[in-house]
Each structure stands twice: as structure tokens, then as C-alpha cells.
Scaffold this active site. Structure first.
Site, short mmCIF file in Angstrom:
data_model
loop_
_atom_site.label_atom_id
_atom_site.label_comp_id
_atom_site.label_asym_id
_atom_site.label_seq_id
_atom_site.Cartn_x
_atom_site.Cartn_y
_atom_site.Cartn_z
N GLY A 1 48.70 41.05 36.44
CA GLY A 1 48.51 40.84 37.88
C GLY A 1 49.29 39.64 38.37
O GLY A 1 50.04 39.72 39.36
N ASN B 1 51.78 38.10 36.92
CA ASN B 1 53.24 38.31 36.78
C ASN B 1 53.76 39.10 37.98
O ASN B 1 54.83 38.81 38.53
CB ASN B 1 53.56 39.10 35.51
CG ASN B 1 53.20 38.35 34.23
OD1 ASN B 1 52.97 37.14 34.27
ND2 ASN B 1 53.14 39.06 33.11
N GLY C 1 62.03 52.31 30.04
CA GLY C 1 62.58 51.17 29.32
C GLY C 1 64.07 51.00 29.60
O GLY C 1 64.50 51.07 30.76
N THR D 1 58.98 41.24 27.48
CA THR D 1 57.65 40.98 28.03
C THR D 1 57.72 40.88 29.55
O THR D 1 58.55 40.15 30.09
CB THR D 1 57.08 39.63 27.48
OG1 THR D 1 57.22 39.62 26.07
CG2 THR D 1 55.64 39.44 27.89
N ALA D 2 56.88 41.64 30.23
CA ALA D 2 56.78 41.62 31.69
C ALA D 2 57.92 42.36 32.42
O ALA D 2 58.01 42.26 33.64
CB ALA D 2 56.65 40.20 32.24
N ALA D 3 58.74 43.11 31.67
CA ALA D 3 59.78 43.90 32.35
C ALA D 3 59.11 44.83 33.37
O ALA D 3 59.56 44.96 34.52
CB ALA D 3 60.58 44.72 31.34
N GLY D 4 58.04 45.47 32.94
CA GLY D 4 57.33 46.39 33.84
C GLY D 4 56.71 45.65 35.02
O GLY D 4 56.67 46.18 36.14
N ASP D 5 56.24 44.44 34.79
CA ASP D 5 55.62 43.66 35.88
C ASP D 5 56.66 43.27 36.92
O ASP D 5 56.43 43.37 38.13
CB ASP D 5 54.95 42.39 35.32
CG ASP D 5 53.84 42.73 34.35
OD1 ASP D 5 53.23 43.81 34.50
OD2 ASP D 5 53.58 41.91 33.45
N SER E 1 65.23 40.08 34.05
CA SER E 1 64.07 39.47 33.38
C SER E 1 64.12 39.65 31.86
O SER E 1 63.66 38.77 31.13
CB SER E 1 62.76 40.02 33.95
OG SER E 1 62.45 41.28 33.40
P1 ATP Z 1 56.74 45.95 29.51
O1 ATP Z 1 55.46 46.48 28.91
O2 ATP Z 1 57.77 45.55 28.48
O3 ATP Z 1 56.52 44.92 30.54
P2 ATP Z 1 56.92 48.60 30.54
O4 ATP Z 1 56.73 49.30 29.22
O5 ATP Z 1 55.81 48.61 31.51
O6 ATP Z 1 57.43 47.12 30.30
P3 ATP Z 1 59.54 49.69 30.73
O7 ATP Z 1 59.66 51.13 31.02
O8 ATP Z 1 59.79 49.23 29.32
O9 ATP Z 1 58.15 49.21 31.30
O10 ATP Z 1 60.54 48.85 31.64
C1 ATP Z 1 60.44 48.80 33.04
C2 ATP Z 1 61.81 48.75 33.64
O11 ATP Z 1 62.45 47.53 33.19
C3 ATP Z 1 62.74 49.87 33.22
O12 ATP Z 1 62.60 51.01 34.05
C4 ATP Z 1 64.11 49.20 33.38
O13 ATP Z 1 64.50 49.23 34.74
C5 ATP Z 1 63.83 47.75 32.98
N1 ATP Z 1 64.12 47.51 31.56
C6 ATP Z 1 63.24 47.51 30.52
N2 ATP Z 1 63.85 47.26 29.36
C7 ATP Z 1 65.16 47.08 29.66
C8 ATP Z 1 66.35 46.78 28.90
N3 ATP Z 1 66.30 46.63 27.56
N4 ATP Z 1 67.53 46.68 29.55
C9 ATP Z 1 67.59 46.84 30.90
N5 ATP Z 1 66.52 47.12 31.67
C10 ATP Z 1 65.32 47.24 31.08
O1 RIB Z 2 52.90 42.63 30.91
C1 RIB Z 2 53.03 41.44 30.18
C2 RIB Z 2 51.73 40.70 30.17
O2 RIB Z 2 50.77 41.44 29.44
C3 RIB Z 2 51.78 39.35 29.48
O3 RIB Z 2 52.17 38.31 30.37
C4 RIB Z 2 50.40 39.18 28.88
O4 RIB Z 2 49.66 38.15 29.47
C5 RIB Z 2 49.72 40.54 29.05
O5 RIB Z 2 48.81 40.56 30.08
#
Ligand code: ATP
Ligand code: RIB
Length: 306
Positions: free
Chosen positions: A44, A46, A225, A251-255, A285
Site C-alpha cells: 500500500g 509503495n 514481469g 521488489t515493488a515493480a508491481g507496486d 524501478s
Molecule cells: P513484484 O511482485 O516484483 O513487485 P509483480 O509480480 O506484481 O511485481 P510483475 O508482472 O513482475 O509484477 O511486474 C510488473 C511490471 O513491472 C511488468 O508488467 C513490467 O512492466 C515491469 N517489470 C517487471 N520486471 C521487469 C524487468 N525485469 N524488466 C523490465 N520491466 C519489468
Molecule cells: O511488493 C513489495 C512489498 O511487498 C515489499 O515492500 C514488502 O514490504 C512486501 O509488502
């Protein structure tokens, strides 16, 4: 730019204790030689920080303890101009903590002690109703109690808000919760858990998305990803590839992705523009260590070129 609406983020706040190692430990293994750092985290928080740094008008509803970790998180929210009027404190429970290991391939392993995050109640949300009223977009994840998530989604839907659910970490959801969501943003594993379809590519993502659409979700974005992300609704389907970067910590790519997306939704952007923006922000990120520490500014995203 169109006039932007307010974005309310409801969710968790953690302090991340991170060790960078060569590889992720297997059960019973001790790995020496890691680097340690602390970073502000929690899905949240993030997402709220991503919204704020990327130019959104943000309020955050969550719950922290009265300890140093909670105090430091709150100070950072204020520094970013996030409205913390409804950031609650629990005197009996510690603030959330996450233990994270990140390996040399940028993969991670996370264990969360939710602490005060799990004390955020529907009653707290009822008390925060003015924040719900003022929001145009409401962004929620699943690191707070499910009945609180259900309360926010129901209240947001009744008030005709754009409710966005990032269903992370993956958990089963009720039909009522799904019905009427403006947008759901699962990654591959979350999409599989929620639909029963294995998602590995655009074709399987579309099959899973159809199941969400049949359940009454208006728009579905499945993140894939490093492959990118795709959008499906009744009118269009889009696949936008990720930007190729050298990832050091995902970490936090999805956020970052979800925060960025909501910023552009609140600015009434077209889906394609919103997704390219989110892909860019998330790509930047992953080239940086940490959760909130890795969130780029709006300027960095706008100037991002490969
Ligand atoms: P996380 O749990 O790692 O925070 P997530 O599993 O919720 O992420 P992902 O689908 O892994 O989500 O990533 C979200 C978005 O981040 C992807 O759609 C993409 O745009 C970007 N992304 C993630 N990994 C990469 C990477 N290795 N290179 C470039 N972009 C990436
Ligand atoms: O999405 C990444 C986050 O998941 C981290 O910052 C960690 O605190 C967990 O909540």
C-alpha cells in the site's frame, strides 16, 4: 493535461529489512557475504509513494504501530505530500516488517510480519469516508484484512469510484468483490490462482482475462514481469512489451506499476498511454535496489529512453 482526480490508496505499510545475496537460500541453508539495507516498503505504502512521486494527488489509509518504524514511514509520507489524515495508529501492535532476500538475478523472497496492517478494520474505513468521497480512483491490495478490502470496494462501487484492485499477495476473492471492480491488475501467478488458468503469455493471459470480465470486472490488466503487460475489456485488447533494462531488484515493480497506472487513469489518459507510462516507471524501478527507494520521479519517467 486533463484535470486530474484524487487517488486514495488503502493498504499496508512495512519496513523492509533486505539482504542482497548471491542466490536465494534453500531451507536450512545459511548464506554468508550478503549486503544489508533497510527500505520503506509495504504494498500500500509503495503504491501511495509511487502515486505521489509520479505527480498524483494522493491520500493513504493504513495502520501503523507507535514504534520507530511507523514513525519513520509516516514522516516519509508527509515528505512526499501524501495526505495522512486517516493513517491510524495501534498502540498494542508493532508496525509491519518484511524480511527480504534479493539474489544476483534480481529475484526475491519475502516474509511479512503484518503487525498493525492486519488491525485496519472496516470501522476505520467507515471513519475515513470523507477520503473515499473525495477520491476519483481507489487503489487497494491484499495485505490488510479481507473484510476491510471488501468494505472499501463496496463503498467505492456504491459511490461510483474507479476501484482498482491489485490482488497481491495472491488470495481467493469473493464473486461479490470481483463484480463491479473498475480494474484488476494480477501478475501471472495471481491471475492463475484467481481464474484456474495457467498464465505464461499473451494468449493464456487473454483466456484468464475473459474469466474476470465474465465475473463483472470492467477492465483487466495482467502483468507479465519482464515480458510486459496486457489490457482486456469488452472493447479492446492490448499488449505493451516491457522496456529492456538490466534488473537488479524487482521488489515493488508491481507496486510502482500500479501507482503509475492510477496516476494516468486519474489524468484520464488512454489505456495505451497509461500502460506505456506504467511499464516505463516499473522498468526504471527494477534497475534500483529497494521498494520505495526505487520509485522514479515523473521527470525521470518522461525523460526515460533506452
Ligand atoms: P513484484 O511482485 O516484483 O513487485 P509483480 O509480480 O506484481 O511485481 P510483475 O508482472 O513482475 O509484477 O511486474 C510488473 C511490471 O513491472 C511488468 O508488467 C513490467 O512492466 C515491469 N517489470 C517487471 N520486471 C521487469 C524487468 N525485469 N524488466 C523490465 N520491466 C519489468
Ligand atoms: O511488493 C513489495 C512489498 O511487498 C515489499 O515492500 C514488502 O514490504 C512486501 O509488502
Amino acid at each position: 493535461m486533463n484535470k486530474k482526480g484524487k487517488i486514495l490508496v488503502v493498504g499496508s505499510s512495512n519496513t523492509d529489512l533486505v539482504i542482497q545475496t548471491d542466490h536465494l537460500p534453500v531451507p536450512g541453508e545459511t548464506i554468508l557475504g550478503g549486503n544489508f539495507f533497510m527500505s520503506h516498503g509495504g504494498k500500500g505504502a509503495n503504491q501511495a509513494v509511487a502515486v505521489a512521486k509520479l505527480g498524483g494527488d494522493t491520500a493513504f489509509v493504513g495502520k501503523i504501530g507507535t514504534d520507530l518504524f511507523g514513525k519513520q514511514s509516516c514522516e516519509l509520507f508527509n515528505k512526499y505530500g501524501i495526505d495522512t489524515t486517516y493513517l491510524y495508529k495501534d498502540e498494542q501492535t508493532p508496525s509491519g516488517v518484511a524480511l527480504i532476500t534479493v539474489d544476483k538475478n534480481a529475484e526475491n523472497c519475502i516474509a511479512v510480519a503484518s503487525g498493525a496492517n492486519m488491525k485496519l478494520t472496516p470501522a476505520d474505513l467507515k471513519h475515513s469516508m470523507s477520503a473515499i468521497d473525495e477520491a476519483e480512483v481507489i487503489l487497494v491490495q491484499l495485505e490488510i484484512p479481507m473484510d476491510t478490502v471488501e468494505y472499501v470496494v463496496k463503498a467505492g462501487k456504491e459511490k461510483h469510484k474507479k476501484v482498482v484492485l491489485n490482488p497481491a499477495p495472491a488470495q481467493k476473492l469473493s464473486e461479490e468483490l470481483l463484480n463491479g471492480l473498475y480494474l484488476i491488475t494480477p501478475n501471472e501467478t495471481e491471475a492463475e490462482l484467481l481464474t484456474g488458468r495457467k498464465v505464461t503469455d499473451v494468449v493464456s493471459a487473454e483466456e484468464a482475462a475473459q474469466i474476470f470480465l465474465e465475473k463483472g470486472v470492467e477492465n483487466v490488466i495482467i502483468t507479465l514481469g519482464s515480458k510486459g503487460s496486457c489490457l482486456y475489456n469488452k472493447k479492446e485488447s492490448l499488449f505493451i512489451p516491457a522496456f529492456k533494462v538490466k534488473a537488479v531488484d524487482t521488489t515493488a515493480a508491481g507496486d510502482v506499476y500500479n501507482g503509475a497506472l492510477c496516476v494516468r487513469i486519474a489524468e484520464k489518459a488512454e489505456w495505451k498511454d497509461a500502460i506505456v507510462f506504467a511499464n516505463k516507471a516499473a522498468a526504471i524501478s527494477v534497475t534500483r535496489a529497494g521498494a520505495q527507494a526505487s520509485v522514479p520521479t515523473r521527470k525521470e519517467v518522461e525523460e526515460f529512453k533506452l
